[in-house]
Write a protein that holds these residues in place. Structure first.
Motif, PDB file in Angstrom:
ATOM      1  N   TRP A   1     -56.637  -5.316 -26.072  1.00 30.84           N
ATOM      2  CA  TRP A   1     -55.742  -4.068 -26.161  1.00 30.84           C
ATOM      3  C   TRP A   1     -54.664  -4.592 -27.006  1.00 30.84           C
ATOM      4  O   TRP A   1     -53.956  -3.376 -27.694  1.00 30.84           O
ATOM      5  CB  TRP A   1     -55.559  -3.358 -25.249  1.00 30.84           C
ATOM      6  CG  TRP A   1     -54.422  -3.713 -24.032  1.00 30.84           C
ATOM      7  CD1 TRP A   1     -55.324  -4.171 -22.485  1.00 30.84           C
ATOM      8  CD2 TRP A   1     -53.066  -3.593 -23.820  1.00 30.84           C
ATOM      9  NE1 TRP A   1     -54.643  -4.515 -21.886  1.00 30.84           N
ATOM     10  CE2 TRP A   1     -53.000  -3.919 -22.930  1.00 30.84           C
ATOM     11  CE3 TRP A   1     -52.005  -3.609 -24.183  1.00 30.84           C
ATOM     12  CZ2 TRP A   1     -52.200  -4.762 -21.769  1.00 30.84           C
ATOM     13  CZ3 TRP A   1     -50.697  -3.687 -23.898  1.00 30.84           C
ATOM     14  CH2 TRP A   1     -50.898  -4.354 -22.920  1.00 30.84           C
ATOM     15  N   ARG A   2     -53.491  -5.693 -26.795  1.00 31.69           N
ATOM     16  CA  ARG A   2     -52.469  -5.558 -27.186  1.00 31.69           C
ATOM     17  C   ARG A   2     -52.817  -5.629 -28.820  1.00 31.69           C
ATOM     18  O   ARG A   2     -51.737  -5.798 -29.732  1.00 31.69           O
ATOM     19  CB  ARG A   2     -52.160  -7.123 -27.163  1.00 31.69           C
ATOM     20  CG  ARG A   2     -51.735  -6.660 -25.554  1.00 31.69           C
ATOM     21  CD  ARG A   2     -51.246  -8.373 -24.878  1.00 31.69           C
ATOM     22  NE  ARG A   2     -50.844  -7.692 -23.676  1.00 31.69           N
ATOM     23  CZ  ARG A   2     -52.222  -7.814 -22.859  1.00 31.69           C
ATOM     24  NH1 ARG A   2     -52.816  -8.370 -22.847  1.00 31.69           N
ATOM     25  NH2 ARG A   2     -51.407  -8.014 -21.735  1.00 31.69           N
ATOM     26  N   GLU A   3     -53.471  -5.990 -29.579  1.00 28.13           N
ATOM     27  CA  GLU A   3     -53.817  -6.073 -30.256  1.00 28.13           C
ATOM     28  C   GLU A   3     -54.117  -4.475 -31.681  1.00 28.13           C
ATOM     29  O   GLU A   3     -52.989  -4.510 -32.628  1.00 28.13           O
ATOM     30  CB  GLU A   3     -55.659  -7.043 -31.982  1.00 28.13           C
ATOM     31  CG  GLU A   3     -55.476  -7.856 -31.246  1.00 28.13           C
ATOM     32  CD  GLU A   3     -57.165  -8.116 -31.334  1.00 28.13           C
ATOM     33  OE1 GLU A   3     -57.434  -8.172 -32.312  1.00 28.13           O
ATOM     34  OE2 GLU A   3     -57.567  -8.893 -30.569  1.00 28.13           O
ATOM     35  N   LEU A   4     -54.569  -3.501 -30.468  1.00 30.31           N
ATOM     36  CA  LEU A   4     -54.069  -2.659 -31.076  1.00 30.31           C
ATOM     37  C   LEU A   4     -52.784  -1.489 -30.838  1.00 30.31           C
ATOM     38  O   LEU A   4     -51.945  -1.108 -32.341  1.00 30.31           O
ATOM     39  CB  LEU A   4     -54.911  -0.929 -30.584  1.00 30.31           C
ATOM     40  CG  LEU A   4     -56.001  -1.369 -29.669  1.00 30.31           C
ATOM     41  CD1 LEU A   4     -56.839  -0.429 -28.951  1.00 30.31           C
ATOM     42  CD2 LEU A   4     -56.918  -1.439 -31.124  1.00 30.31           C
ATOM     43  N   ILE A   5     -51.537  -2.244 -30.290  1.00 31.94           N
ATOM     44  CA  ILE A   5     -50.487  -2.397 -30.135  1.00 31.94           C
ATOM     45  C   ILE A   5     -49.832  -3.092 -31.729  1.00 31.94           C
ATOM     46  O   ILE A   5     -49.147  -2.149 -32.510  1.00 31.94           O
ATOM     47  CB  ILE A   5     -50.088  -2.111 -28.797  1.00 31.94           C
ATOM     48  CG1 ILE A   5     -50.469  -1.155 -27.845  1.00 31.94           C
ATOM     49  CG2 ILE A   5     -48.500  -2.111 -28.835  1.00 31.94           C
ATOM     50  CD1 ILE A   5     -50.162  -1.563 -26.163  1.00 31.94           C
ATOM     51  N   ALA A   6     -50.343  -3.704 -31.709  1.00 28.34           N
ATOM     52  CA  ALA A   6     -49.262  -4.610 -33.013  1.00 28.34           C
ATOM     53  C   ALA A   6     -49.345  -4.155 -34.207  1.00 28.34           C
ATOM     54  O   ALA A   6     -48.862  -4.107 -35.049  1.00 28.34           O
ATOM     55  CB  ALA A   6     -49.621  -6.064 -33.305  1.00 28.34           C
ATOM     56  N   ARG A   7     -50.788  -3.354 -34.089  1.00 30.28           N
ATOM     57  CA  ARG A   7     -51.514  -2.960 -35.831  1.00 30.28           C
ATOM     58  C   ARG A   7     -50.150  -1.925 -36.623  1.00 30.28           C
ATOM     59  O   ARG A   7     -50.265  -1.001 -35.706  1.00 30.28           O
ATOM     60  CB  ARG A   7     -52.746  -2.949 -35.703  1.00 30.28           C
ATOM     61  CG  ARG A   7     -53.433  -3.786 -35.692  1.00 30.28           C
ATOM     62  CD  ARG A   7     -55.380  -3.725 -35.834  1.00 30.28           C
ATOM     63  NE  ARG A   7     -55.596  -3.017 -36.666  1.00 30.28           N
ATOM     64  CZ  ARG A   7     -56.831  -3.146 -36.695  1.00 30.28           C
ATOM     65  NH1 ARG A   7     -57.689  -3.320 -36.151  1.00 30.28           N
ATOM     66  NH2 ARG A   7     -57.216  -2.154 -37.716  1.00 30.28           N
ATOM     67  N   ASP A   8     -50.360  -1.836 -37.186  1.00 33.44           N
ATOM     68  CA  ASP A   8     -49.808  -0.727 -38.425  1.00 33.44           C
ATOM     69  C   ASP A   8     -50.390   0.396 -38.416  1.00 33.44           C
ATOM     70  O   ASP A   8     -49.629   1.470 -39.104  1.00 33.44           O
ATOM     71  CB  ASP A   8     -49.103  -1.274 -39.478  1.00 33.44           C
ATOM     72  CG  ASP A   8     -47.488  -2.141 -39.296  1.00 33.44           C
ATOM     73  OD1 ASP A   8     -46.895  -1.773 -37.985  1.00 33.44           O
ATOM     74  OD2 ASP A   8     -47.442  -3.197 -40.195  1.00 33.44           O
ATOM     75  N   ASP A   9     -51.925   0.022 -38.851  1.00 35.79           N
ATOM     76  CA  ASP A   9     -52.572   0.967 -38.589  1.00 35.79           C
ATOM     77  C   ASP A   9     -52.758   2.147 -37.983  1.00 35.79           C
ATOM     78  O   ASP A   9     -54.389   2.500 -37.766  1.00 35.79           O
ATOM     79  CB  ASP A   9     -53.669   1.246 -39.666  1.00 35.79           C
ATOM     80  CG  ASP A   9     -54.755   0.008 -38.780  1.00 35.79           C
ATOM     81  OD1 ASP A   9     -54.504  -0.930 -37.719  1.00 35.79           O
ATOM     82  OD2 ASP A   9     -55.396  -0.639 -39.352  1.00 35.79           O
ATOM     83  N   ILE A  10     -52.203   2.556 -36.697  1.00 35.24           N
ATOM     84  CA  ILE A  10     -52.652   2.607 -35.196  1.00 35.24           C
ATOM     85  C   ILE A  10     -51.770   4.064 -35.480  1.00 35.24           C
ATOM     86  O   ILE A  10     -50.576   2.969 -34.715  1.00 35.24           O
ATOM     87  CB  ILE A  10     -52.970   1.767 -33.862  1.00 35.24           C
ATOM     88  CG1 ILE A  10     -55.004   1.683 -35.108  1.00 35.24           C
ATOM     89  CG2 ILE A  10     -53.293   2.471 -33.215  1.00 35.24           C
ATOM     90  CD1 ILE A  10     -55.575   0.582 -33.520  1.00 35.24           C
ATOM     91  N   ASP A  11     -52.183   4.658 -34.993  1.00 36.32           N
ATOM     92  CA  ASP A  11     -50.769   5.942 -34.844  1.00 36.32           C
ATOM     93  C   ASP A  11     -50.524   6.136 -33.738  1.00 36.32           C
ATOM     94  O   ASP A  11     -49.712   6.617 -32.884  1.00 36.32           O
ATOM     95  CB  ASP A  11     -50.685   7.228 -35.849  1.00 36.32           C
ATOM     96  CG  ASP A  11     -50.933   6.601 -37.113  1.00 36.32           C
ATOM     97  OD1 ASP A  11     -50.291   5.772 -37.587  1.00 36.32           O
ATOM     98  OD2 ASP A  11     -52.046   7.537 -37.887  1.00 36.32           O
ATOM     99  N   LEU A  12     -51.995   6.210 -32.978  1.00 40.97           N
ATOM    100  CA  LEU A  12     -51.816   6.772 -31.324  1.00 40.97           C
ATOM    101  C   LEU A  12     -53.263   6.134 -30.650  1.00 40.97           C
ATOM    102  O   LEU A  12     -54.217   5.910 -30.851  1.00 40.97           O
ATOM    103  CB  LEU A  12     -52.639   8.120 -31.274  1.00 40.97           C
ATOM    104  CG  LEU A  12     -52.630   9.164 -30.003  1.00 40.97           C
ATOM    105  CD1 LEU A  12     -52.379  10.450 -30.440  1.00 40.97           C
ATOM    106  CD2 LEU A  12     -54.551   8.236 -29.734  1.00 40.97           C
ATOM    107  N   VAL A  13     -52.728   6.379 -29.514  1.00 40.62           N
ATOM    108  CA  VAL A  13     -53.777   5.306 -28.214  1.00 40.62           C
ATOM    109  C   VAL A  13     -53.752   5.657 -27.528  1.00 40.62           C
ATOM    110  O   VAL A  13     -53.450   6.259 -27.072  1.00 40.62           O
ATOM    111  CB  VAL A  13     -52.167   3.601 -27.926  1.00 40.62           C
ATOM    112  CG1 VAL A  13     -53.919   2.705 -26.980  1.00 40.62           C
ATOM    113  CG2 VAL A  13     -52.322   3.021 -28.876  1.00 40.62           C
TER     114      VAL A  13
END
Lengths: 401, 401, 401, 401
Positions: B66-78
């Protein structure tokens, strides 16, 4: 029909007096019984009112002192339909005089009085004198049938009971201060009046006892106009420009949670502030093998969920408890023809007459009613002490010498 | 439809993950919104399972951390759909990284974690980062409509709330020890899982808070077989001749009584042992001017009693909350065409997208969820201390530096 | 999930187009199927409106002539969601071009057209081209389960069917003259629109056919304002001082009594003037061994009366048809989590995709829909001839050369 | 209570005799009336059975010939509770002797007899002799209240009536051939027995008449065992190895569609083969401003939909018709305390006594019952002639000289 009589005297002629009279008049017309009820006399304080009541309700005569009923030889049974503050005195006197007694619930306004009455009944029993308490809802066919289902193991181990008795007749702050709102007359408010019914009913159908409680009570409207006139559950306030008021000294609502002797959990609520609920006694029982729901506003029905039928067809069945193979009903009308509230009293008296005739103890006994009283007392004590847990022990009764 | 996107990453793909995915896929197809949701990536630990889930549920890609999601710039909302034990870590990391967060309920497995999350959300809010908790039942149209009725004074002063959430999926003692029955994963049993819903829902519709509680909890079956495999609320035990067992470390059932900030009384029950009740969330509210009843198994309906209409025609109206003038419903089907459970998630996301787009704080906030947590914590403490009264204070939140 | 595609083109994007689109988008997300639906193109006459619909509903492209869909090689199936007056032309063309067809009900506006379509489908079947009609209510789990119960003999011999489909969306005389109220567009009024559903549904669940009818129709409001704009079942009249009006040329309500092929009696009613009934499709079936009731406003429930259980516990069981062992439901949510109207379309497409994939004929076929049409035609003829009895024969179909 | 008496003689002591007796015994105990009913004598053919019935049901004496009742001076009113084949002879004789008559429904077994009775009643009316028919369901409070609602315009123009009376007491082919299944005794089957009730009830509540019908009847089981003994709606077949059988000569079920004098459409069904429906009289009325539903198995309730309240809160209200401001109920119990089937008879007699006392004509009159008979006759004629339309005209009555 039997020609041997059971000669009855009644005390009180308000709501409960009318309901009991309807039952005494009807019981031998519908059920084939070993004794025939004779409605000998009714007692009340106001000469003309009690005389009118006797004529209207079908009693042969009226008297103005209940002691007359007890003194007479031609009365076998005294039916006590007064407010709770006089139950103890009347019932004890009657039992001591060798009269069978049917006493309206709650048994008494205090645990102390209830103990006295229970001990007196235990003594009288030795002489073959019978005492019964009027928890009439036990005699609703759907309730009796639910008890059968539980007793036959159809619900399995009881996990949950949730019981409410919801009414709304005093939500209007202008509703007057009738006797049911005064502690000295009524003993208690919603808790004792209607909470008593659900305590008894749930213990009856489950065959288990409440072993402890944690409770809460509230009086939402603490001051009300003094009544001009009142009867039953309706009344009107006096018409003065600024009517005199008085304090409400009982609870408007009571909630409590409990544990049952079989290990289950239970919740109870009694209130007179549930807008839209007129006579909303509703009980749900969940067991390991099934569940059931009863609702007094639809007293001819019982919902039953049988978890032993194949999964896809499991559901709550709405059983119309109106058939000849249901309790009490073979004596009444054809399939699907519903009965009403008052029939529970007729059934109660049917069972009482049969018990008297065969020399058996009718149920609910004073002892059972005392146990209900102990539960209600525990609720009040819990509510008065931060809702802490209050255990409830089954009563030990010693026959009064 | 807007061409501006809200790019979403989701963590978890079990029951809640599937429900949220259905909502993300549907929301822009039905509602006209300022942002268009893009389902960028889903995170899970098992490479092949999460890849299959991505394909099935409609996510563009899958990742195993899940840390990948947080590291990415192309994700606005988790969107956090994991069991409660990981909510705090994921949500805090996401908020600190400037991602908006939608977190499933319960907010966390402990009050302490919930406080941390709430403080983090308060800090993030300053930077325009939004945090919302998934009490999806608020978005059932009948529930939203009930809140409107109360807010508009149609029920008057609230006297009583009675709320139950009844399920029966573990009545069989052979049902295995899934994660929801383990304290370290789930934090709590029926109380936290489904009790949380009725606490939130009743506070939401009444606009009042619980100020104190007295409670009781029970674990009926204390030892269960270890699971072979499980998903959602179904599972099967291992097949060994004598399957290994383990202890159930959460409550099977919880009951409590409470007082509300407006002076009313309330009762609550959450259980997984109510045979026959599958998803039986039922709430009744009695006010001085009216009452209402909601039942999740009939979520398209609301019963409403209006005590201001002429007496003889008063009754509980079964309102079919499916019409264009009811909340959320103008976007769906013609009159009387009912919606399902999953629609509450679509509505939840609709409201979240609108809040994000206009820069408003969505509700329920982490702070509101913390308050629910404090209520549940008080119930556990009361249950552990003889059901004595435990007051509940509204949380005070300080933004985390 | 399969990578082999079923490429779909749809005609029409109003109420039915939206419902079908939701189903095409969802079906592979929930069910594990041998083909993956691809939403290739949608056809409509207005360039900008159909383009907006494509974006909103999730279609890859839009075209302004349905013939384009039929001419293209990259489309395998045509989904016909237009009003009934164009069904025949589109479906026949598509089938002749070798496209599978899903056609909304009613099959056509006249028996003649329905015969042409059925013969065309019979011819296409020889080449492995599939045709299905959208009687979606067959795919409501409770309906499918009821059919199973009857097929398994659980109801015994069918004695009675009573079916109503009650709506109220045109009770207001100012509701405008939308296409559904015009014979040339809609073919028929309540009879063909909603009466068709109950004819199909009752024949489907009983496995019996209607063999004759006696009927009655009525148009209560014969003149209505011309519409300004309309969609779905809502519309508003033009705003002119004295809006222009036009004649209602279809029935507002239709009633008929019928005999079933198994010897039972049936009654049917379809109306748009049943105030308070929004989508009130209700069917009761009485058999010699049991009965069942289905109500579309509570489509997650089935009432089942089993006359083979012991007498005292017989009752109508409210089965919550939401469990994994009920039709279609293992793919959805946990126990007791209800689904909505739209799910019937998803289930319909699931069954269609499976039939196409294995080369089987999906049901209901055009022939089955023609038979429904023959029933409705018989009702109209009876109503037009003093309600006299009109027999209904099963259609004989000859494949069109 | 009045001391002036209304002296009653009754003919018949089976199901209806018991129900009427209960009412005669009760009426003055509950209602304050200008006359006091005295239960003078009951007539029946079997000496010992009628004597036992007199004792059980509360009649002063018994006689074995109904003509004795008519010959006596000490009887003011004759209550006819026999099967329909003797109604005409008894009622005509009684009226000619100047006795008021209460006659059970159906008025007679043939239209011809009904015409004779009506003409006789018209002649007797001139002399102040009263005649009334026992359509007791008019006196159910919820039915009376529904009539008030319609009469006050609360439902607007009546568009639809749908009425069923569903029972299941003869679904078993071994149920014996009781008198209700024989045309010479009963005149008709389900149609006349229970169909008559819904014809009367729907005309009563709407205030409109049926103007024409198209119908269908069926006898599912055409041969049955001869009965050993029977009473009410229960019976048992003879015990012989091969019991003798006989032909069922009445309808088991009847369906018809109709038009009402106000322009509405109606449907009716009466059957004894609706498995699970015990006493399932259900009526729905849809008007332009509202709708209502009544169900005899829940006779204390009325569902009312008021289309004039704001849209979002419209719904079917379940009115508990048990309050003091509902018809007949101020005399009974407190709010929410339900009444039963038998109370309708008490109310019927209340109204009859009041009419007799003030010299008014009670309703339903013989003329009204004749009109019901004409409707049923039209249904039979339609059913016998291919379900073709049969108009029904209101009866013209000429007083018999």
């Amino acid at each position: 029909m039997s020609t041997q009589e059971l000669r009855v005297g009644m005390v009180g002629y308000a709501f409960m007096g009318a309901a009991h009279s309807q039952a005494w008049r009807t019981v031998n017309r519908v059920f084939d019984l070993p004794l025939r009820a004779r409605m000998v006399a009714i007692a009340g304080r106001d000469t003309s009112k009690v005389a009118a009541a006797a004529t209207r309700l079908g009693w042969d005569e009226s008297v103005t002192d209940w002691r007359e009923l007890i003194a007479r030889d031609d009365i076998d049974l005294v039916d006590v339909c007064t407010p709770g503050d006089s139950h103890c005195e009347i019932a004890v006197a009657a039992l001591r005089a060798g009269k069978h007694v049917l006493c309206e619930k709650p048994l008494a306004n205090s645990v102390e009085e209830a103990r006295t009455m229970t001990a007196t009944a235990a003594r009288a029993r030795i002489d073959g004198v019978r005492a019964m308490v009027g928890f009439n809802y036990r005699r609703v066919p759907a309730v009796a049938y639910l008890r059968e289902l539980v007793a036959n193991g159809r619900l399995g181990a009881i996990r949950h009971v949730r019981a409410v008795y919801l009414q709304d007749w005093i939500t209007d702050p202008q509703f007057p201060l009738v006797w049911r709102l005064q502690r000295d007359k009524a003993g208690s408010g919603a808790l004792g009046d209607i909470g008593a019914h659900i305590v008894d009913l749930t213990q009856y159908v489950t065959g288990e006892l409440i072993t402890g409680v944690s409770g809460l009570t509230e009086t939402f409207i603490r001051e009300r106009p003094l009544p001009a006139e009142a009867s039953g559950l309706s009344a009107s306030a006096g018409n003065g420009a600024t009517p005199a008021t008085g304090p409400v000294t009982v609870d408007d609502a009571a909630l409590f949670i409990a544990r049952l002797s079989g290990g289950g959990l239970a919740s109870y609520e009694a209130t007179r502030f549930a807008t839209g609920r007129k006579n909303g006694l509703r009980v749900e029982v969940n067991g390991s093998l099934g569940s059931a729901v009863f609702d007094l506003e639809r007293l001819n029905e019982l919902e039953f969920y049988d978890a032993t039928v194949p999964g896809p067809q499991q559901g709550f069945s709405r059983i119309l408890v109106t058939e000849g193979d249901h309790p009490y009903l073979s004596a009444w009308w054809p399939p699907g023809h519903i009965i009403g509230y008052e029939h529970s009293f007729t059934h109660q008296i049917r069972d009482l007459i049969e018990a008297v005739a065969v020399g058996a103890d009718p149920s609910p006994s004073f002892e059972e009613a005392l146990q209900v009283q102990l539960v209600l007392d525990a609720v009040e004590r819990s509510a008065g002490a931060g809702s802490g847990w209050v255990p409830v022990a089954a009563p030990t009764v010693q026959a009064l010498a």
